[in-house]
Design an enzyme around this catalytic site. Structure first.
Site, PDB file in Angstrom:
ATOM      1  N   HIS A  14       0.888  -1.119  -0.108  1.00 59.67           N
ATOM      2  CA  HIS A  14      -0.012   0.017  -0.028  1.00 59.67           C
ATOM      3  C   HIS A  14       1.075   1.176  -0.053  1.00 59.67           C
ATOM      4  O   HIS A  14       1.527   1.721   1.100  1.00 59.67           O
ATOM      5  CB  HIS A  14      -0.812   0.186   1.305  1.00 59.67           C
ATOM      6  CG  HIS A  14      -1.881   1.250   1.345  1.00 59.67           C
ATOM      7  ND1 HIS A  14      -3.184   1.073   1.565  1.00 59.67           N
ATOM      8  CD2 HIS A  14      -1.500   2.446   1.115  1.00 59.67           C
ATOM      9  CE1 HIS A  14      -3.573   2.322   1.496  1.00 59.67           C
ATOM     10  NE2 HIS A  14      -2.914   3.254   1.283  1.00 59.67           N
ATOM     11  N   HIS A  16       1.442   5.331  -1.746  1.00 58.65           N
ATOM     12  CA  HIS A  16       1.150   6.599  -2.583  1.00 58.65           C
ATOM     13  C   HIS A  16       2.568   7.172  -3.152  1.00 58.65           C
ATOM     14  O   HIS A  16       3.302   7.596  -2.396  1.00 58.65           O
ATOM     15  CB  HIS A  16       0.264   7.746  -1.875  1.00 58.65           C
ATOM     16  CG  HIS A  16      -0.779   7.250  -1.223  1.00 58.65           C
ATOM     17  ND1 HIS A  16      -2.027   7.348  -1.876  1.00 58.65           N
ATOM     18  CD2 HIS A  16      -0.932   6.572   0.026  1.00 58.65           C
ATOM     19  CE1 HIS A  16      -2.930   6.631  -1.150  1.00 58.65           C
ATOM     20  NE2 HIS A  16      -2.290   6.327  -0.026  1.00 58.65           N
ATOM     21  N   ARG A  18       2.378   9.360  -6.027  1.00 59.12           N
ATOM     22  CA  ARG A  18       1.935  10.647  -6.624  1.00 59.12           C
ATOM     23  C   ARG A  18       2.145  10.521  -8.148  1.00 59.12           C
ATOM     24  O   ARG A  18       2.520   9.483  -8.579  1.00 59.12           O
ATOM     25  CB  ARG A  18       2.291  11.783  -5.912  1.00 59.12           C
ATOM     26  CG  ARG A  18       2.203  11.641  -4.387  1.00 59.12           C
ATOM     27  CD  ARG A  18       0.707  11.715  -3.979  1.00 59.12           C
ATOM     28  NE  ARG A  18       0.614  11.772  -2.476  1.00 59.12           N
ATOM     29  CZ  ARG A  18      -0.446  11.603  -1.708  1.00 59.12           C
ATOM     30  NH1 ARG A  18      -1.343  10.841  -2.207  1.00 59.12           N
ATOM     31  NH2 ARG A  18      -0.483  11.821  -0.381  1.00 59.12           N
ATOM     32  N   ASN A  42      -5.210   7.409  -6.400  1.00 54.09           N
ATOM     33  CA  ASN A  42      -5.776   8.441  -5.821  1.00 54.09           C
ATOM     34  C   ASN A  42      -5.065   9.763  -6.338  1.00 54.09           C
ATOM     35  O   ASN A  42      -4.585  10.733  -5.700  1.00 54.09           O
ATOM     36  CB  ASN A  42      -6.324   8.510  -4.477  1.00 54.09           C
ATOM     37  CG  ASN A  42      -5.037   8.318  -3.417  1.00 54.09           C
ATOM     38  OD1 ASN A  42      -3.958   8.151  -3.920  1.00 54.09           O
ATOM     39  ND2 ASN A  42      -5.219   9.104  -2.201  1.00 54.09           N
ATOM     40  N   LYS A 100      -9.388  -0.607  -6.047  1.00 53.39           N
ATOM     41  CA  LYS A 100      -9.098   0.002  -4.916  1.00 53.39           C
ATOM     42  C   LYS A 100     -10.608   0.872  -4.509  1.00 53.39           C
ATOM     43  O   LYS A 100     -11.139   1.582  -5.458  1.00 53.39           O
ATOM     44  CB  LYS A 100      -8.153   0.930  -4.859  1.00 53.39           C
ATOM     45  CG  LYS A 100      -7.996   1.991  -3.489  1.00 53.39           C
ATOM     46  CD  LYS A 100      -7.888   1.036  -2.254  1.00 53.39           C
ATOM     47  CE  LYS A 100      -7.796   1.967  -1.313  1.00 53.39           C
ATOM     48  NZ  LYS A 100      -6.629   2.473  -0.396  1.00 53.39           N
ATOM     49  N   HIS A 137     -10.398   1.077   1.269  1.00 50.74           N
ATOM     50  CA  HIS A 137     -10.219   2.064   2.420  1.00 50.74           C
ATOM     51  C   HIS A 137     -11.456   1.786   3.014  1.00 50.74           C
ATOM     52  O   HIS A 137     -12.512   2.228   2.872  1.00 50.74           O
ATOM     53  CB  HIS A 137     -10.084   3.556   1.988  1.00 50.74           C
ATOM     54  CG  HIS A 137      -9.867   4.553   3.175  1.00 50.74           C
ATOM     55  ND1 HIS A 137      -8.698   5.226   2.984  1.00 50.74           N
ATOM     56  CD2 HIS A 137     -10.610   4.808   4.030  1.00 50.74           C
ATOM     57  CE1 HIS A 137      -8.756   6.077   4.206  1.00 50.74           C
ATOM     58  NE2 HIS A 137      -9.978   5.671   4.824  1.00 50.74           N
ATOM     59  N   HIS A 175      -4.456  -0.460   5.839  1.00 55.12           N
ATOM     60  CA  HIS A 175      -4.019   0.360   6.835  1.00 55.12           C
ATOM     61  C   HIS A 175      -4.804   0.073   8.222  1.00 55.12           C
ATOM     62  O   HIS A 175      -5.572   0.943   8.574  1.00 55.12           O
ATOM     63  CB  HIS A 175      -3.913   1.630   6.445  1.00 55.12           C
ATOM     64  CG  HIS A 175      -4.989   2.507   5.783  1.00 55.12           C
ATOM     65  ND1 HIS A 175      -6.559   2.223   5.845  1.00 55.12           N
ATOM     66  CD2 HIS A 175      -4.897   3.218   4.563  1.00 55.12           C
ATOM     67  CE1 HIS A 175      -6.900   3.015   4.887  1.00 55.12           C
ATOM     68  NE2 HIS A 175      -5.931   3.393   3.939  1.00 55.12           N
ATOM     69  N   ASP A 248       1.591   2.744   3.600  1.00 59.01           N
ATOM     70  CA  ASP A 248       0.522   3.932   3.481  1.00 59.01           C
ATOM     71  C   ASP A 248       1.439   5.379   3.361  1.00 59.01           C
ATOM     72  O   ASP A 248       1.063   6.244   3.723  1.00 59.01           O
ATOM     73  CB  ASP A 248      -0.474   4.151   4.117  1.00 59.01           C
ATOM     74  CG  ASP A 248      -1.610   5.000   3.900  1.00 59.01           C
ATOM     75  OD1 ASP A 248      -1.812   5.380   2.733  1.00 59.01           O
ATOM     76  OD2 ASP A 248      -2.353   5.293   4.571  1.00 59.01           O
ATOM     77  N   HIS A 252       2.956  14.862   1.015  1.00 55.79           N
ATOM     78  CA  HIS A 252       2.296  15.988   0.469  1.00 55.79           C
ATOM     79  C   HIS A 252       3.101  17.225   0.889  1.00 55.79           C
ATOM     80  O   HIS A 252       3.943  17.291   1.773  1.00 55.79           O
ATOM     81  CB  HIS A 252       1.123  16.277   1.755  1.00 55.79           C
ATOM     82  CG  HIS A 252      -0.123  15.471   1.622  1.00 55.79           C
ATOM     83  ND1 HIS A 252      -1.108  15.456   0.511  1.00 55.79           N
ATOM     84  CD2 HIS A 252      -0.617  14.449   2.231  1.00 55.79           C
ATOM     85  CE1 HIS A 252      -1.915  14.524   0.657  1.00 55.79           C
ATOM     86  NE2 HIS A 252      -1.757  13.859   1.626  1.00 55.79           N
TER      87      HIS A 252
HETATM   88  O1  DOR Z   1      -3.786   9.727   5.403  1.00 50.52           O
HETATM   89  C1  DOR Z   1      -4.024   9.226   4.227  1.00 50.52           C
HETATM   90  N1  DOR Z   1      -3.481   9.743   3.122  1.00 50.52           N
HETATM   91  N2  DOR Z   1      -4.828   8.228   4.191  1.00 50.52           N
HETATM   92  C2  DOR Z   1      -5.269   7.897   2.805  1.00 50.52           C
HETATM   93  O2  DOR Z   1      -6.210   7.089   2.663  1.00 50.52           O
HETATM   94  C3  DOR Z   1      -4.970   8.574   1.727  1.00 50.52           C
HETATM   95  C4  DOR Z   1      -3.610   9.312   2.059  1.00 50.52           C
HETATM   96  C5  DOR Z   1      -3.306  10.168   0.564  1.00 50.52           C
HETATM   97  O3  DOR Z   1      -3.497   9.822  -0.338  1.00 50.52           O
HETATM   98  O4  DOR Z   1      -2.756  11.073   0.992  1.00 50.52           O
HETATM   99 ZN    ZN Z   2      -3.442   5.127   1.452  1.00 48.55          ZN
END
Ligand code: DOR
Ligand code: ZN
Length: 347
Positions: A14, A16, A18, A42, A100, A137, A175, A248, A252
């Site tokens: 799992h 991310h 980006r 996402n 997902k 999720h 998660h 996870d 950001h």
């Molecule tokens: O904290 C999170 N951030 N949980 C998620 O399910 C998505 C993720 C994100 O994409 O930033």
């Molecule tokens: Zn996630």
């Protein structure tokens, strides 16, 4: 005292990474140590179809450091309108590993997620028929549900019903954040597996909220109580096949994390394996780390385990504070950044 440990190369079930500049900045931290990772869809806009997954995979492969043997595993973002034929094609062609579920508005970039569960039955039936994994999720975002109870409510209102309605559907509750979640997965294994993050194993809501609000520790599902953390630590270190590694890691830009309405997500890829190793060491369970990190996930996803190994050693280093990313503030902070980290992956 164990100071060196060689295990099969782990995978991250799992993750991310980006897109664009952020992808280039963060992907190398995962590609360096993990054999494969399931990449979350996402993005803005989300990866909703097989064609979009193919295009995203190309961008990920182009962002890999030269010579990397890392394999991205793609997912497709479920909406009310997902076409069963399209996801079947993507799965059969080896493009998409799973579908997902984001309940609409449950977390970052989930606005296009599922709003009406009645509309996804056809997709779930098809996935059950072809053996395609369903990644969730698992949070119920209805207004009557307290944010700390979202995982338990999702299990009660959705997942416990799907387990009976689709007995052949292989599912991952992503998660895991609560004792309820860990217990449910155990009771529904092997049909249901669960990933566990380094930060849900490490932290309680008191760390997040108790000594000055820490927006960097805000993630969905939110970090819960010491009882929940203890249950997650017991689950992960038990060696049980239904629990496996999923960081996870969710970077950001700093400005978005500390905004008046901040975004959830903890960027932990640079310290993920070291943090898991510390937890397993603290629990006296380093002998179970390989099962959690490298064996249980492939079993659930019916993929071979990685052929090569990595060696973890106890040798202190300092975690980077941040990575440079595009945007006005130009950086994403790293979980445990600046801390002295006990374990490292030997190069
Ligand atoms: O904290 C999170 N951030 N949980 C998620 O399910 C998505 C993720 C994100 O994409 O930033
Ligand atoms: Zn996630």
């Amino acid at each position: 005292m164990t100071t060196r440990l060689t295990i099969r190369r782990p995978d991250d079930w799992h993750l991310h990474v980006r897109d664009g500049e952020m992808l280039k900045a963060v992907l190398p931290y995962t590609a360096r140590h993990f054999g494969r990772a399931i990449l979350m869809p996402n993005l803005v806009p989300p990866v909703r179809t097989t064609a979009e997954a193919i295009a995203y995979r190309e961008r990920v492969l182009a962002a890999l450091p030269k010579g990397s043997r890392f394999t991205p595993l793609m997912t497709c973002y479920l909406t009310d309108d997902t076409d069963p034929d399209d996801v079947e094609r993507g799965f059969r062609d080896g493009v998409i590993t799973g579908v997902k579920l984001y309940p609409a508005n449950a977390t970052t970039n989930s606005a296009a997620g599922v709003t009406d569960y009645g509309k996804i039955s056809r997709v779930l039936e098809r996935m059950e028929k072809i053996g395609m994994p369903f990644l969730m999720h698992g949070e119920e975002v209805a207004a009557d549900v307290d944010i700390f109870d979202r995982e338990a409510a999702f299990i009660e209102r959705r997942l416990s019903k799907w387990v009976k309605q689709f007995p052949g559907l292989r599912m991952t509750l992503e998660h895991l954040s609560s004792k309820d979640g860990a217990d449910f997965v155990k009771s529904a294994a092997p049909q249901v597996g669960g990933t566990i993050t380094p930060y849900h194993l490490n932290l309680t809501r008191t760390d997040w909220l108790g000594g000055g609000l820490k927006p960097m520790l805000y993630a969905m599902p939110v970090i819960k109580t010491a009882t929940d953390r203890a249950a997650l630590r017991k689950a992960a270190t038990s060696g049980a096949a239904c629990y496996f590694l999923g960081t996870d890691s969710a970077p950001h830009p700093l400005a978005k994390k500390v905004a008046v309405s901040g975004v959830p997500g903890i960027f932990n890829a640079p310290v993920a394996l070291a943090t898991y190793a510390r937890v397993f060491e603290e629990e006296g369970a380093l002998d179970k780390l390989e099962a959690f990190a490298s064996l249980n996930g492939p079993k659930h996803y019916r993929l071979p385990v990685n052929a090569d190994t990595i060696t973890l050693e106890k040798s202190p280093w300092t975690a980077p504070e941040d990575v440079r990313v595009a945007g006005p503030d130009g950086r994403a902070l790293v979980y445990r950044g600046g801390e002295t980290i006990a374990w490292r992956v030997a190069e």
